[in-house]
Each structure stands twice: as structure tokens, then as C-alpha cells.
Design a protein around this motif. Sequence first.
Motif, PDB file in Angstrom:
ATOM      1  N   GLY A 192      33.612  34.740  50.812  1.00  0.00           N
ATOM      2  CA  GLY A 192      34.736  33.828  50.703  1.00  0.00           C
ATOM      3  C   GLY A 192      36.020  34.470  50.213  1.00  0.00           C
ATOM      4  O   GLY A 192      37.116  33.966  50.502  1.00  0.00           O
ATOM      5  N   HIS A 193      35.920  35.570  49.470  1.00  0.00           N
ATOM      6  CA  HIS A 193      37.143  36.271  49.063  1.00  0.00           C
ATOM      7  C   HIS A 193      37.899  36.779  50.289  1.00  0.00           C
ATOM      8  O   HIS A 193      39.131  36.688  50.363  1.00  0.00           O
ATOM      9  N   PHE A 194      37.163  37.310  51.261  1.00  0.00           N
ATOM     10  CA  PHE A 194      37.787  37.814  52.478  1.00  0.00           C
ATOM     11  C   PHE A 194      38.287  36.659  53.344  1.00  0.00           C
ATOM     12  O   PHE A 194      39.372  36.735  53.942  1.00  0.00           O
ATOM     13  N   GLU A 195      37.500  35.590  53.409  1.00  0.00           N
ATOM     14  CA  GLU A 195      37.928  34.423  54.183  1.00  0.00           C
ATOM     15  C   GLU A 195      39.243  33.863  53.648  1.00  0.00           C
ATOM     16  O   GLU A 195      40.085  33.375  54.406  1.00  0.00           O
ATOM     17  N   HIS A 196      39.411  33.911  52.333  1.00  0.00           N
ATOM     18  CA  HIS A 196      40.616  33.341  51.719  1.00  0.00           C
ATOM     19  C   HIS A 196      41.868  34.029  52.227  1.00  0.00           C
ATOM     20  O   HIS A 196      42.827  33.367  52.673  1.00  0.00           O
ATOM     21  N   PHE A 197      41.875  35.360  52.183  1.00  0.00           N
ATOM     22  CA  PHE A 197      43.094  36.080  52.563  1.00  0.00           C
ATOM     23  C   PHE A 197      43.291  36.108  54.066  1.00  0.00           C
ATOM     24  O   PHE A 197      44.431  36.154  54.549  1.00  0.00           O
ATOM     25  N   ALA A 198      42.197  36.048  54.820  1.00  0.00           N
ATOM     26  CA  ALA A 198      42.345  35.964  56.267  1.00  0.00           C
ATOM     27  C   ALA A 198      42.926  34.618  56.672  1.00  0.00           C
ATOM     28  O   ALA A 198      43.830  34.546  57.527  1.00  0.00           O
ATOM     29  N   ALA A 199      42.421  33.538  56.058  1.00  0.00           N
ATOM     30  CA  ALA A 199      42.888  32.198  56.417  1.00  0.00           C
ATOM     31  C   ALA A 199      44.350  31.987  56.055  1.00  0.00           C
ATOM     32  O   ALA A 199      45.085  31.281  56.765  1.00  0.00           O
ATOM     33  N   SER A 200      44.787  32.598  54.964  1.00  0.00           N
ATOM     34  CA  SER A 200      46.182  32.444  54.532  1.00  0.00           C
ATOM     35  C   SER A 200      47.090  33.521  55.129  1.00  0.00           C
ATOM     36  O   SER A 200      48.273  33.605  54.761  1.00  0.00           O
ATOM     37  N   ARG A 201      46.511  34.335  56.051  1.00  0.00           N
ATOM     38  CA  ARG A 201      47.245  35.396  56.740  1.00  0.00           C
ATOM     39  C   ARG A 201      47.887  36.393  55.769  1.00  0.00           C
ATOM     40  O   ARG A 201      48.934  36.982  56.055  1.00  0.00           O
ATOM     41  N   GLN A 202      47.254  36.592  54.653  1.00  0.00           N
ATOM     42  CA  GLN A 202      47.696  37.609  53.691  1.00  0.00           C
ATOM     43  C   GLN A 202      46.955  38.907  54.010  1.00  0.00           C
ATOM     44  O   GLN A 202      46.047  39.334  53.294  1.00  0.00           O
ATOM     45  N   HIS A 203      47.347  39.525  55.097  1.00  0.00           N
ATOM     46  CA  HIS A 203      46.589  40.667  55.613  1.00  0.00           C
ATOM     47  C   HIS A 203      46.728  41.892  54.721  1.00  0.00           C
ATOM     48  O   HIS A 203      45.814  42.731  54.681  1.00  0.00           O
ATOM     49  N   ALA A 204      47.829  42.019  54.021  1.00  0.00           N
ATOM     50  CA  ALA A 204      47.971  43.143  53.090  1.00  0.00           C
ATOM     51  C   ALA A 204      46.947  43.027  51.968  1.00  0.00           C
ATOM     52  O   ALA A 204      46.288  44.004  51.589  1.00  0.00           O
ATOM     53  N   GLN A 205      46.797  41.819  51.434  1.00  0.00           N
ATOM     54  CA  GLN A 205      45.807  41.601  50.377  1.00  0.00           C
ATOM     55  C   GLN A 205      44.382  41.747  50.910  1.00  0.00           C
ATOM     56  O   GLN A 205      43.496  42.253  50.216  1.00  0.00           O
ATOM     57  N   LEU A 206      44.167  41.307  52.148  1.00  0.00           N
ATOM     58  CA  LEU A 206      42.853  41.470  52.774  1.00  0.00           C
ATOM     59  C   LEU A 206      42.492  42.951  52.847  1.00  0.00           C
ATOM     60  O   LEU A 206      41.351  43.342  52.550  1.00  0.00           O
ATOM     61  N   ARG A 207      43.442  43.786  53.205  1.00  0.00           N
ATOM     62  CA  ARG A 207      43.183  45.220  53.295  1.00  0.00           C
ATOM     63  C   ARG A 207      42.938  45.815  51.908  1.00  0.00           C
ATOM     64  O   ARG A 207      42.047  46.668  51.731  1.00  0.00           O
ATOM     65  N   ILE A 208      43.714  45.388  50.923  1.00  0.00           N
ATOM     66  CA  ILE A 208      43.509  45.882  49.553  1.00  0.00           C
ATOM     67  C   ILE A 208      42.084  45.572  49.093  1.00  0.00           C
ATOM     68  O   ILE A 208      41.397  46.427  48.516  1.00  0.00           O
ATOM     69  N   LEU A 209      41.643  44.356  49.368  1.00  0.00           N
ATOM     70  CA  LEU A 209      40.300  43.949  48.949  1.00  0.00           C
ATOM     71  C   LEU A 209      39.235  44.754  49.680  1.00  0.00           C
ATOM     72  O   LEU A 209      38.276  45.244  49.063  1.00  0.00           O
ATOM     73  N   ALA A 210      39.382  44.897  50.982  1.00  0.00           N
ATOM     74  CA  ALA A 210      38.389  45.644  51.758  1.00  0.00           C
ATOM     75  C   ALA A 210      38.357  47.105  51.327  1.00  0.00           C
ATOM     76  O   ALA A 210      37.273  47.701  51.195  1.00  0.00           O
ATOM     77  N   ASP A 211      39.522  47.697  51.089  1.00  0.00           N
ATOM     78  CA  ASP A 211      39.554  49.089  50.641  1.00  0.00           C
ATOM     79  C   ASP A 211      38.884  49.244  49.280  1.00  0.00           C
ATOM     80  O   ASP A 211      38.178  50.235  49.033  1.00  0.00           O
ATOM     81  N   TYR A 212      39.104  48.279  48.414  1.00  0.00           N
ATOM     82  CA  TYR A 212      38.468  48.308  47.086  1.00  0.00           C
ATOM     83  C   TYR A 212      36.951  48.277  47.214  1.00  0.00           C
ATOM     84  O   TYR A 212      36.238  49.078  46.586  1.00  0.00           O
ATOM     85  N   VAL A 213      36.440  47.384  48.049  1.00  0.00           N
ATOM     86  CA  VAL A 213      34.993  47.261  48.216  1.00  0.00           C
ATOM     87  C   VAL A 213      34.412  48.517  48.855  1.00  0.00           C
ATOM     88  O   VAL A 213      33.367  49.032  48.427  1.00  0.00           O
ATOM     89  N   ILE A 214      35.083  49.035  49.873  1.00  0.00           N
ATOM     90  CA  ILE A 214      34.599  50.241  50.544  1.00  0.00           C
ATOM     91  C   ILE A 214      34.588  51.430  49.586  1.00  0.00           C
ATOM     92  O   ILE A 214      33.575  52.130  49.456  1.00  0.00           O
TER      93      ILE A 214
END
Length: 496
Positions: A192-214
Motif C-alpha cells: 500500500g505504500h507504493f499504491e499510495h504514491f502511484a495513485a497520487s501520481r507522486q512518481h518522484a516519491q514512488l522512486r525514492i521509496l522503491a530505491d530505498y527498499v531495493i
Amino acid sequence: MNPPADTALDPAPGLAWHNSFAALGEDFYTLLPPTPLPEPYWVGKNPALARELELDDAWFASQAALEAFTGNRALAGSRALASVYSGHQFGVWAGQLGDGRALLLGELQTPAGPQELQLKGSGRTPYSRMGDGRAVLRSSVREFLCSEAMQALGIPTSRALCVTGSDAPVRREEIETAAVVTRVAPSFIRFGHFEHFAASRQHAQLRILADYVIDRFYPACRTTEQFAGNPYAALLEAVSGRTAAMVAQWQAVGFCHGVMNTDNMSILGLTIDYGPFQFLDTFNPGHICNHSDTHGRYAYGKQPNVAYWNLFCLGQALLPLVGEQELALAALEPYKTVFPREFEARMRAKLGLADAQPGDLALIESLLKLLTRDQVDYTIFWRRLSHHVAGAGPETVRDLFLDRAAFDAWLLQFSERLTTAGPGHPADLMLKTNPKYVLRNHLGQQAIEKAKLKDFSGVDTLLSLLQAPFDEHPGQDAAAGFPPDWASSIEISCSS
């Protein structure tokens, strides 16, 4: 740092806090203190986990620790925050959610790697919506015990360090009392953390989160040659594999999660958010453990398909980073092979079969049909079968079936297969795979009823049994027996 009402900071010997999630930025959370509870008391403590976290024994036994893990006293170096996420609940997009009654304190460096500590039931947050931010005693005891039961069964899970209680009233279907569970995991990040930023089109934050997890948990995704070197597709594939393996373990042990919303799915493939869960009594693929699940979406037998559906939602959320729909679909595809492979491997272990042979799946499927048709107690069957293979007679196993002729025919096939079971004695593998003790609903309920009277001996006893579920524990056979008739009337819902 925002300290709670008691502004004294507890130095807590040996605790060196890190706050890597907080470093992601304020788009990901809200900083706020826990809401204190009056006159807290210990309900349950997990000394084994405390030692793994390298907590000082004397401090963990102190009043200061009690106050800290109730949310009444700030721990120096921690940064209490509630994270924001969104998600699908019962298959319907629910929009923004978030930690409505949980606060992340930060993470500790341990021999097993970084471990986050989170207080569940610590009061209202900006994401509480209509909730009061509290947890009640009954659900907190259940989560405390089940977290450790799953850990001992070898199933990936969040852990539980302790439960504290307070006589502060909390309204659910009736007035109950408050409790706080201290949960432990490498991360509490959800689909749901990823769904949140994708749904709100906050793609920069989505990338920050994915990079953090990776970078923190899946570094191999950076060097993969699969998916044209796309680390985000590789992340999706890795999460799919972990989730498939976890759900296979659920199915093999007869565990029903009860509320597999996307916001309750761990990005690390951990079992999290123990609400209306249940270990099966009689084997029934259609069993629904959640009284709130009126349409049976999360029935035991549907869990593998629901997990894939949830992964598909995660894939949609990651699509802005993956770039191509075909890559995302390819990253999900291994689930369809990993789950059946892992499930069959777990079931072979339950049968004491150290290697795979043609015909094993048919043997497993025919057994599950027998268990379903005769509504056989799942845990007791496997334990009795283990003892039969160890040398006891077949009578106690046969007594579980109405159609004994059908079971005898299956047992003959099984006995023939055991002659080629592989290295080692099959019974040794079976007795290490098929637990004697699981957290049945009635056992948890009995411990809860005692706890309501401030008698926490039931919690302590169950914890000791569930932390060693394959041991015999002489004198405790009643906890491994058939559930009483009243157990079927226990209703477990999303209300906690």
C-alpha cells in the motif's frame, strides 16, 4: 523529536537508534508522539526476542521500559512517526489509509540486521480516520502470541516484543480495555505504500521509496541481467517469489490470515497485521475466519489467488518505474510456479518425504480430499500420522476418519511411497515439520479471559508452548487436544 506528555527521555542502555525511514522525507509520514495511557501494566513479555535485540535485561524488567513500550515515555534517539499508505480493502480501492494506530519508533542495529520497533495501539494519528487509534487487550494478546508462534514454525513474520495493558476504556462492540503491542520487523513497508504514491501520481516519491527498499533489502536487483537490467521489475519479481513462498507455508500449516488487503501485505514477504487470523481446526478449504468477511473473499483456500491479485496491484503501482507493462507481467509470472513448487515441497516434508518423485502431488491431493470430506482436525491428523510413522499403530489416525476404508487405501499408498522416502527416517522430518501446538482460537480465548482478570499466566504458558511447537511438553497435552464445542462460536472480526 516530539516527546509525549512525559517529556523525560529514557536513555535505555545499549539502544542506538537509527531512523532511515524518517530520512525519506515528510511526504512519507507524520511525526507525532504516542498518546499516554494511565497506570500501565505488563501483559506479556518476550525475553527471547529482547535478547536478540540486545536489550539490557535489567532495563527490560524496569518500570521505565513499561512506560516506554506503552508510549508514556520517549526513548532517547527514537523518532515516533506514523507512515502514510493507501490500498485495496476487500478488493475495493480504499484511497488513503496509513498508520491509524501505530507509530514507528525507529530501528535498532542487531546481529540479525536492522530491526524496526513499532507501537500498535499508541493513539490517534492523522491517518486514524474515524478510529480511536487504540488496540484492545484481546487482539493485542492474539497478535503477541501468533507472531511468535509463526516465528517458531519457520514462517516469515513480524515479531512481538511485549504487550502492555491499561484499564483505560476502549469502545468496540462493547467497552474493553486498552493495550499496546511492540512489534518488530526489518521493515513495515507494505504494498500500500507504493499504491499510495502511484495513485497520487507522486512518481518522484514512488522512486525514492522503491530505491530505498531495493538498496536496503534487495540489492541484487541492481545487478540483475533479467528484465534488461530494470531494477524495479526485478524488485517486483523478488517480492512475488517471497510472497509465494510465505503463502505456501500458510497453506501447509493451515493458517488463515483473514484480511489480506494490499495494505496488509509486506514488501518483504512477512506475515504482518494479525487481526482476524485462525489456524484451522477441521480441514475446510472454504473456511472463513473473519466474521467481517461476509463474501468469503479471504477464505483459506482462496489465499493463494488473493496474494497474486495483490501482487498484480503492486505491479500496477510500480508500472511508472518499470516502464513497460510486459516487463511487469513477466515479473509476476514466477508466482505461478513458485507457489505450487513451494507448497508441494512443504507438503512432502509433512509426509516425511525428503525427495520429490512423480505421483507425490496426486498423493497429497487425494489426502486433502479425504481430510475435507471427513472434516478431519488438521493439526491433530498430521501429528498422529507422524507418530504412526515413528512406530505407533495406525488406530489413532484411522479414528479421525469416517470413511476408514478410503483412508486405509490412501495409507497403503503412502506406506509404499515411504519405502523410497530418501535419506533419514521419515518420522524425524515429520515430527520437526508437523507441530503439536498451534494457536487455536479457543486457546487464545482462554488466555484472554484470564488476562481480563489480570491473570497473565495463560499468556505466559501459551508463549512457552508456541515458541517450541514441535516439542512434546509433558503435562500440556490438553493444549494439543481437540477444540471444545464452544470454540466454533468464537467470532473474530476486523474490530480490534
